[in-house]
Design a protein around this motif. Structure first.
Motif, PDB file in Angstrom:
ATOM      1  N   ARG A 204       0.832  -1.218   0.000  1.00  0.00           N
ATOM      2  CA  ARG A 204       0.000   0.000   0.000  1.00  0.00           C
ATOM      3  C   ARG A 204       0.858   1.256   0.000  1.00  0.00           C
ATOM      4  NH1 ARG A 204      -2.489  -3.846   2.754  1.00  0.00           N
ATOM      5  NH2 ARG A 204      -1.183  -3.514   4.560  1.00  0.00           N
ATOM      6  N   TYR A 205       1.855   1.266  -0.835  1.00  0.00           N
ATOM      7  CA  TYR A 205       2.754   2.414  -0.906  1.00  0.00           C
ATOM      8  C   TYR A 205       2.173   3.435  -1.869  1.00  0.00           C
ATOM      9  CZ  TYR A 205       6.938   5.160  -1.709  1.00  0.00           C
ATOM     10  OH  TYR A 205       7.820   6.187  -1.825  1.00  0.00           O
ATOM     11  N   ASP A 206       2.050   4.677  -1.380  1.00  0.00           N
ATOM     12  CA  ASP A 206       1.396   5.716  -2.167  1.00  0.00           C
ATOM     13  C   ASP A 206       2.390   6.271  -3.175  1.00  0.00           C
ATOM     14  OD1 ASP A 206      -0.332   7.539  -3.094  1.00  0.00           O
ATOM     15  OD2 ASP A 206      -0.663   8.566  -1.178  1.00  0.00           O
ATOM     16  N   ILE A 207       2.393   5.682  -4.361  1.00  0.00           N
ATOM     17  CA  ILE A 207       3.462   6.019  -5.307  1.00  0.00           C
ATOM     18  C   ILE A 207       3.095   7.195  -6.208  1.00  0.00           C
ATOM     19  CG2 ILE A 207       2.825   4.496  -7.239  1.00  0.00           C
ATOM     20  CD1 ILE A 207       5.826   3.598  -7.218  1.00  0.00           C
ATOM     21  N   GLY A 208       1.835   7.560  -6.231  1.00  0.00           N
ATOM     22  CA  GLY A 208       1.457   8.671  -7.103  1.00  0.00           C
ATOM     23  C   GLY A 208       0.032   9.121  -6.856  1.00  0.00           C
ATOM     24  N   ARG A 209      -0.365  10.117  -7.607  1.00  0.00           N
ATOM     25  CA  ARG A 209      -1.674  10.732  -7.417  1.00  0.00           C
ATOM     26  C   ARG A 209      -2.797   9.698  -7.404  1.00  0.00           C
ATOM     27  NH1 ARG A 209      -4.527  12.308 -11.601  1.00  0.00           N
ATOM     28  NH2 ARG A 209      -2.649  12.348 -12.865  1.00  0.00           N
ATOM     29  N   SER A 210      -2.820   8.834  -8.369  1.00  0.00           N
ATOM     30  CA  SER A 210      -3.947   7.907  -8.491  1.00  0.00           C
ATOM     31  C   SER A 210      -3.551   6.446  -8.408  1.00  0.00           C
ATOM     32  CB  SER A 210      -4.647   8.136  -9.829  1.00  0.00           C
ATOM     33  OG  SER A 210      -4.988   9.487  -9.977  1.00  0.00           O
ATOM     34  N   VAL A 211      -2.284   6.189  -8.163  1.00  0.00           N
ATOM     35  CA  VAL A 211      -1.795   4.809  -8.216  1.00  0.00           C
ATOM     36  C   VAL A 211      -1.200   4.406  -6.873  1.00  0.00           C
ATOM     37  CG1 VAL A 211      -0.217   3.232  -9.383  1.00  0.00           C
ATOM     38  CG2 VAL A 211      -1.324   5.064 -10.678  1.00  0.00           C
ATOM     39  N   LEU A 212      -1.522   3.196  -6.463  1.00  0.00           N
ATOM     40  CA  LEU A 212      -0.969   2.642  -5.239  1.00  0.00           C
ATOM     41  C   LEU A 212      -0.045   1.481  -5.613  1.00  0.00           C
ATOM     42  CD1 LEU A 212      -1.903   3.832  -2.528  1.00  0.00           C
ATOM     43  CD2 LEU A 212      -3.114   1.711  -2.119  1.00  0.00           C
ATOM     44  N   PHE A 213       1.011   1.293  -4.875  1.00  0.00           N
ATOM     45  CA  PHE A 213       2.017   0.284  -5.221  1.00  0.00           C
ATOM     46  C   PHE A 213       2.150  -0.724  -4.097  1.00  0.00           C
ATOM     47  CE2 PHE A 213       6.779  -0.641  -5.476  1.00  0.00           C
ATOM     48  CZ  PHE A 213       6.612  -1.663  -6.393  1.00  0.00           C
ATOM     49  N   ASP A 214       2.112  -1.990  -4.466  1.00  0.00           N
ATOM     50  CA  ASP A 214       2.384  -3.064  -3.525  1.00  0.00           C
ATOM     51  C   ASP A 214       3.662  -3.739  -3.991  1.00  0.00           C
ATOM     52  OD1 ASP A 214       2.572  -5.585  -2.279  1.00  0.00           O
ATOM     53  OD2 ASP A 214       0.426  -5.541  -1.820  1.00  0.00           O
ATOM     54  N   ALA A 215       4.749  -3.414  -3.345  1.00  0.00           N
ATOM     55  CA  ALA A 215       6.052  -3.890  -3.828  1.00  0.00           C
ATOM     56  C   ALA A 215       6.207  -5.395  -3.668  1.00  0.00           C
ATOM     57  CB  ALA A 215       7.168  -3.163  -3.095  1.00  0.00           C
ATOM     58  N   GLU A 216       5.446  -5.994  -2.755  1.00  0.00           N
ATOM     59  CA  GLU A 216       5.586  -7.443  -2.586  1.00  0.00           C
ATOM     60  C   GLU A 216       4.971  -8.218  -3.743  1.00  0.00           C
ATOM     61  OE1 GLU A 216       4.131  -8.458   1.324  1.00  0.00           O
ATOM     62  OE2 GLU A 216       6.020  -7.797   2.224  1.00  0.00           O
ATOM     63  N   ARG A 217       4.020  -7.607  -4.407  1.00  0.00           N
ATOM     64  CA  ARG A 217       3.401  -8.309  -5.550  1.00  0.00           C
ATOM     65  C   ARG A 217       4.182  -8.093  -6.837  1.00  0.00           C
ATOM     66  NH1 ARG A 217      -2.573  -5.920  -4.558  1.00  0.00           N
ATOM     67  NH2 ARG A 217      -3.099  -6.975  -2.618  1.00  0.00           N
ATOM     68  N   CYS A 218       5.124  -7.172  -6.813  1.00  0.00           N
ATOM     69  CA  CYS A 218       5.826  -6.773  -8.044  1.00  0.00           C
ATOM     70  C   CYS A 218       6.769  -7.867  -8.530  1.00  0.00           C
ATOM     71  CB  CYS A 218       6.595  -5.487  -7.766  1.00  0.00           C
ATOM     72  SG  CYS A 218       7.711  -5.008  -9.077  1.00  0.00           S
ATOM     73  N   ILE A 219       6.769  -8.129  -9.824  1.00  0.00           N
ATOM     74  CA  ILE A 219       7.668  -9.135 -10.391  1.00  0.00           C
ATOM     75  C   ILE A 219       8.820  -8.491 -11.163  1.00  0.00           C
ATOM     76  CG2 ILE A 219       5.878 -10.910 -10.498  1.00  0.00           C
ATOM     77  CD1 ILE A 219       5.816 -10.313 -13.577  1.00  0.00           C
ATOM     78  N   LYS A 220       8.987  -7.188 -11.024  1.00  0.00           N
ATOM     79  CA  LYS A 220      10.121  -6.461 -11.602  1.00  0.00           C
ATOM     80  C   LYS A 220      10.239  -6.627 -13.107  1.00  0.00           C
ATOM     81  CE  LYS A 220      11.166  -6.849  -7.112  1.00  0.00           C
ATOM     82  NZ  LYS A 220      10.500  -7.752  -6.155  1.00  0.00           N
TER      83      LYS A 220
END
Ligand code: FMN
Ligand code: SF4
Ligand code: SF4
Ligand code: FES
Lengths: 611, 429
Positions: free
Chosen positions: A184-200
């Motif tokens: 639930r990292y607030d990465i931008g105005r309208s987008v939320l980021f979950d780094a644990e789900r990221c596959i790079k």
């Protein structure tokens, strides 16, 4: 005559740059691999043209243009090579390794996304070796994944899920601690980021570098601590940030307005077109229980490729934020407002003017009244006493009937289209013309949107020269300089609009029209491409498509055509308006068609659209 | 016949890094000969026929690599010197850079002449502060004496060198990560093809060579391909070689010998044998940490590209690591795996996720929380990394894991069975 091409989209980078094959590996016209003696005969290779290559993929012969990748060739042969990092609209990264396939004469497996198809190549995408590697990649991608699918917006549309089902081993041998990352990292105005789900996979990074060209995202750290992030003070905030969510193959990037709104498997996707500007990006309207929950781009290489802007993506919000009116509204006429009753005290028509008449529907009576008021104004004021202000947000069908009914039959002398411009055209999709159909209005003979022509009419209204005004899809009171007092002298103010604008409240007769997503029709984008709007929602109450209201008003002026559906209106447009000659409603399909004379085709050599 | 040191001939002389000392011992004569007697194409042929193979790890023919440059001259060509030397146990380039920079520089200039390049980049490992300072001074000296800059020695050929310091990533020694790093980007290996000879630095044709490779070019420039090709084990393993030895060896260091020298001779005669007389050789990785391990029983090998390949390992960067019987193989592999997990660039799935997983399993085994199935799992994970990654870093971790487990399976299993490291248990730790 050729149209200026200024509106043709230019997508960069060139969507496909397969890597140059190793020296010698791509000897042009190399003979197909001879079948090993004793081995089962391989199917013969088809003949390839000069700019084509023929190859065999899983024993299926396929011919592709030179420069196509193995992955694309497989796609053409109807074989899916699973992939995460490859996206047809961006450069090739080759990092996920999911697309590894076996190619005869190459000892190592090769990535299909970056390997050019060469003549006579023999590819296996589905043998045990390839399957084993895929299962391995799946296992690797999932060892540090939080497996929080039940609360993930992407569930149901997630490639990790889909590929695990098709290629995974179904269980993990990983018993260690997972690497933890911010959720639930607030990465931008309208987008939320979950780094644990990221596959790079870096699709989001490449999008910001290559497409939006805003460069907010990058990978930081190394190894299994690598993480997508932004630079200090520069959050993900570009006019296309929603596309990072679209390209993210997993649930790492989520769109704040859509978070937890719906399970995607309950959504019905209706193909349509965004009405936010003159580009007309192709979209899918995701609908559940008669409500749009998401609008996302639908690939169309001639218009928007794979993208759309954030403003367009949320343009359906106004459907739910603006007040609607569900039944026709009339102000008591012809009697002047009684003392103490303000102009805004309009109310739905309740009583029939003649109590002995057959009980007519409210709508019929409103239309009768509108027709009567217009006739009366024309009778008193002569031919220039009627005018109309018509929106370029209306469809081709609406506009055509406006012209025909108001202009030809009701004697409305002037029809003007107000411009809606905002900002500037940008490098990608956004047009400063914020209407979806200005080009259509022009082709139908309304002229280009013109503030001056609108102003001229309004001056005549103020001066009493115009006695009857029809307003279609515009909020008159929102036009700069227009005040209720200015239009007070009108004897007939007829409004057709989808929402209860302040203008509706001062109209003599107002009829509720369908809002975005509630009607069917066509619009012509800035490139001169006719595209279909599809109905996705049931309109509220008695709201009706504007063309149908106009048709029924037309009946009061001796219009005889039936026009059972927009299709009928459109086909008449095609038959009668030279600019539309030869077009056919059914043939527009999901991708639309250019009007004759508009430049054909889009990005040259554009690739096939990803499945 | 005793072998005369060639690459290290000046090492050990006081002030060997200064240009005057280098000139006094006959330096830059080879370059003069090349500029006078060879066209660029002919010198490429000369290097080809010398049999010189790259000393950076892969052992690819240097002349052949140069020959891959495209014929056209629409774009400039670049030479990148790979001085990133960061492999654990490898410290040979550092010696050359610090002790005989002009030997390297002369090779760079001759090579640039051969490939018709007017701008070379010297990419040096960030931690090499001294090496950077010394080499920079050497470049300035060479400029001052007309060995660099425009119209070198009146030949019409010109060359400039840009020094570039790495920022502490092992992966930037991989040639395409090096190019990305040079371009100011994250050190991510590129997918190949295209190979750098066609699309390299800034999209231009580029040759990347190791420091020691280029020092060898100086030797060929001085005395010719025929002389060079007779050194070592012709025809395919020619020339002198620097061998690093570290670990449980009496005198760790860099040793020069012709290719094909027996490993045990190097260890016992030159390096003084094992460090502790009571603890004999248990295993060695003659080629360096990224290569496969050899148990003592298989250590009777010749040190050259093809002999080591036949023995199931590789010469690599010749960063030989020697382990005695006091070494826990699981612990040694854990140490190595930690390095690779830390240095994985994180770009591609198998290496990014697999290296960390390997470390965690090894930690458990070493700690006494291992399970029997972990031993097979280690090898299986390595197998899923090997061959499936963007760059050879994947093999650099897969090969050790695979070979350590294969050669010392019993020791791994004992860790799991006893739920402890047997060596530590014996030592009461
Ligand atoms: C992970 C990794 C690290 C490497 N590090 C180095 C290095 O530090 N120095 C080096 O010369 N080559 C290194 N290499 C090899 C280079 O990619 C390349 O093969 C070499 O510089 C070519 O030079 P050569 O042909 O002269 O040997 C490394 C390769 C890999 C995969
Ligand atoms: S956030 Fe999504 S798109 Fe970006 S790298 Fe991660 S998985 Fe790929
Ligand atoms: S193998 Fe490892 S170091 Fe090489 S590109 Fe992949 S993640 Fe990076
Ligand atoms: S799709 Fe080919 S490596 Fe990711």
């Amino acid at each position: 005559m050729a149209e200026p091409r200024s509106c043709e989209p230019r997508f960069s980078p060139p969507p496909h740059q397969p890597n140059v094959p190793a020296p010698g590996a791509a000897a042009t016209g190399a003979a197909p691999a001879a079948a090993t003696p004793g081995a089962p005969a391989t199917p013969a290779l088809p003949q390839a043209g000069p700019d084509e290559v023929a190859l065999l993929i899983d024993d299926r012969p396929v011919v592709v243009r030179r420069g196509a990748t193995v992955l694309q060739a497989a796609e053409k042969a109807g074989i899916l090579v699973p992939h995460y990092c490859y996206h047809p609209g961006m450069s090739i990264a080759g990092n996920c390794r999911m697309c590894l396939v076996e190619i005869e004469k190459m000892p190592k497996l090769q990535i299909g996304c970056a390997t050019a198809a060469t003549p006579g190549m023999v590819v296996r995408t589905n043998n045990d070796r390839v399957k084993g590697v895929r299962a391995g990649i799946q296992e690797f991608l999932l060892i540090n994944h939080p497996l929080d699918c039940p609360i993930c917006d992407q569930a149901g549309e997630c490639r990790l899920q889909a590929y695990e089902k098709d290629y995974g081993r179904g269980e993990s041998r990983f018993v260690e601690e997972k690497v933890r990352f911010p959720k639930r990292y607030d990465i931008g105005r309208s987008v939320l980021f979950d780094a644990e789900r990221c596959i790079k996979c870096t699709r989001c990074v490449r999008f910001c570098d290559e497409v939006s060209r805003s460069h907010e995202l990058a990978l930081f750290s190394r190894g299994d601590h690598a993480i997508i992030g932004t630079f200090p003070g520069r959050p993900l905030d570009n006019p296309y940030s929603g596309c990072t969510v679209d390209v993210c193959p997993v649930g790492a990037l989520t769109w704040k307005p859509f978070r937890f709104k719906a399970r995607v498997w309950f959504l019905k996707n209706v193909p349509s077109v965004c009405a936010g500007c003159a580009r007309g990006c192709n979209v899918n309207l995701a609908v559940f229980r008669n409500r749009i929950h998401r609008m996302a781009p639908r690939p169309n290489l001639d218009v928007n490729a794979y993208w759309m802007c954030d403003a367009g993506r949320q343009s359906y919000d106004s459907l739910y934020s603006r007040p609607r009116f569900e039944r026709p509204v009339v102000r008591a006429v012809p009697a002047a407002p009684r003392a103490g009753e303000s102009a805004a005290a309009a109310r739905p028509l309740r009583e029939s003017p003649d109590p002995r008449a057959e009980p007519a529907s409210l709508r019929d009576r409103a239309l009768d009244l509108a027709a009567g008021l217009l006739r009366e104004a024309a009778r008193k004021g002569g031919p220039r006493a009627l005018a109309a202000i018509v929106s370029a947000r209306l469809s081709v069908e609406d506009l055509y009937l406006a012209k025909r009914v108001l202009g030809d039959l009701a004697g409305v002398a002037r029809l003007a289209v107000p411009p809606h411009e905002e900002g500037e055209d940008d490098h990608l999709l956004i047009r400063r013309d914020r209407t979806p159909n200005a080009r259509g209005a022009e082709l139908l003979g309304f002229g280009a949107p013109s503030a001056a022509r609108v102003r001229e009419i309004l001056d005549d209204v103020a001066a009493g020269r115009v006695r009857g005004l029809v307003v279609l899809g515009e909020d008159l009171l929102a036009i700069p300089g227009v005040a209720p007092a200015m239009v007070e002298r009108l004897e007939a103010l007829i409004v057709i609009d989808w929402w209860r604008s302040p203008t509706v409240d001062i109209a003599h007769v107002a009829l509720p029209a369908c809002g975005y997503g509630e009607f069917e029709g066509t619009v012509v984008n800035c490139q001169g491409r006719v595209q279909r709007l599809r109905p996705a929602l049931r309109p509220p109450g008695e709201a009706d498509p504007a063309w149908r209201i106009l048709r029924d008003l037309g009946r009061r002026f001796d219009l005889t055509n039936e026009y059972a559906a927009p299709r009928a209106v459109f086909d008449e447009v095609a038959a009668k308006v030279p600019a539309f000659a030869g077009l056919n409603f059914s043939a527009l399909g999901d991708l639309g068609a250019p009007v004759p004379g508009a430049p054909a085709g889009g990005a040259a050599g554009a690739p096939a659209v990803e499945a | 016949m005793a072998f005369e040191p060639l690459l290290t001939r000046n090492v050990g002389r006081p002030g060997s890094e200064a240009i005057d000392a280098y000139l006094a011992s006959g330096g830059y004569q080879g370059l003069k000969r090349v500029l006078r007697e060879f066209t660029p194409e002919k010198f490429v042929e000369e290097v080809k026929s010398s049999g010189l193979r790259g000393r950076g790890g892969a052992g690819f023919s240097t002349g052949m690599k140069w020959g891959f440059l495209p014929k056209g001259r629409e774009k400039p060509r670049y030479l990148c010197v790979n001085a990133d030397e960061s492999e654990p146990g490898t410290f040979k380039d550092r010696l050359l850079i610090e002790k005989d920079p002009h030997l390297v520089l002369e090779g760079i200039i001759a090579s640039a002449y051969a490939i018709e390049c007017n701008l070379a980049f010297f990419y040096i490992r960030g931690e090499f502060h001294q090496g950077h300072r010394i080499f920079q001074k050497a470049v300035a000296e060479a400029h001052a004496r007309g060995y660099l800059g425009r119209n070198i020695l009146g030949s019409g050929f010109g060359l400039d060198i840009i020094m570039y310091r790495g920022a502490g990533a092992y992966i930037c020694g991989e040639e395409t990560a090096l190019l990305e790093s040079l371009e100011g980007k994250r050190g991510y290996p590129r997918i190949k093809p295209p190979f750098p000879a066609l699309v390299g630095l800034y999209g231009c044709p580029t040759i990347i060579n190791n420091v020691e490779t280029l020092a060898n070019v100086t030797l060929i420039a001085e005395r010719g391909a025929a002389w060079y090709a007779a050194i070592g084990r012709p025809p395919k393993n020619t020339g002198p070689k620097l061998f690093c030895l570290s670990g449980h060896v009496k005198r760790p260091g860099v040793y020069e010998a012709p290719l094909g020298v027996p490993f045990l001779e190097l260890l016992n005669e030159q390096a003084g044998g094992m460090a502790h007389p009571s603890r004999p050789l248990k295993a060695a990785v003659p080629g360096g940490s990224s290569m496969k391990i050899l148990p003592a029983s298989k250590c009777d090998v010749l040190l050259d590209f093809d002999s080591l390949a036949a023995a199931g390992t590789s010469l690599g960067s010749a960063g030989g690591i020697v382990m005695d019987t006091g070494t826990c193989i699981v612990g040694a592999l854990l140490n190595l795996a930690r390095f690779y997990a830390h240095e994985s660039c994180g770009q591609c799935t198998p290496c990014r996720e697999g290296t960390g997983w390997l470390v965690q399993i090894l930690v458990r085994l070493e700690r006494g929380d291992g399970r029997m199935e972990d031993v097979g799992l280690l090898a299986d994970i390595a197998g899923r990394i090997e061959g499936n990654t963007v760059c050879p870093f994947g093999e650099a971790i897969a090969w050790p894991v695979d070979s350590y487990v294969k050669e010392f399976r019993e020791e791994f299993e004992e860790h799991a069975r006893r739920k402890a490291c047997p060596l530590r248990a014996a030592a009461g730790r």
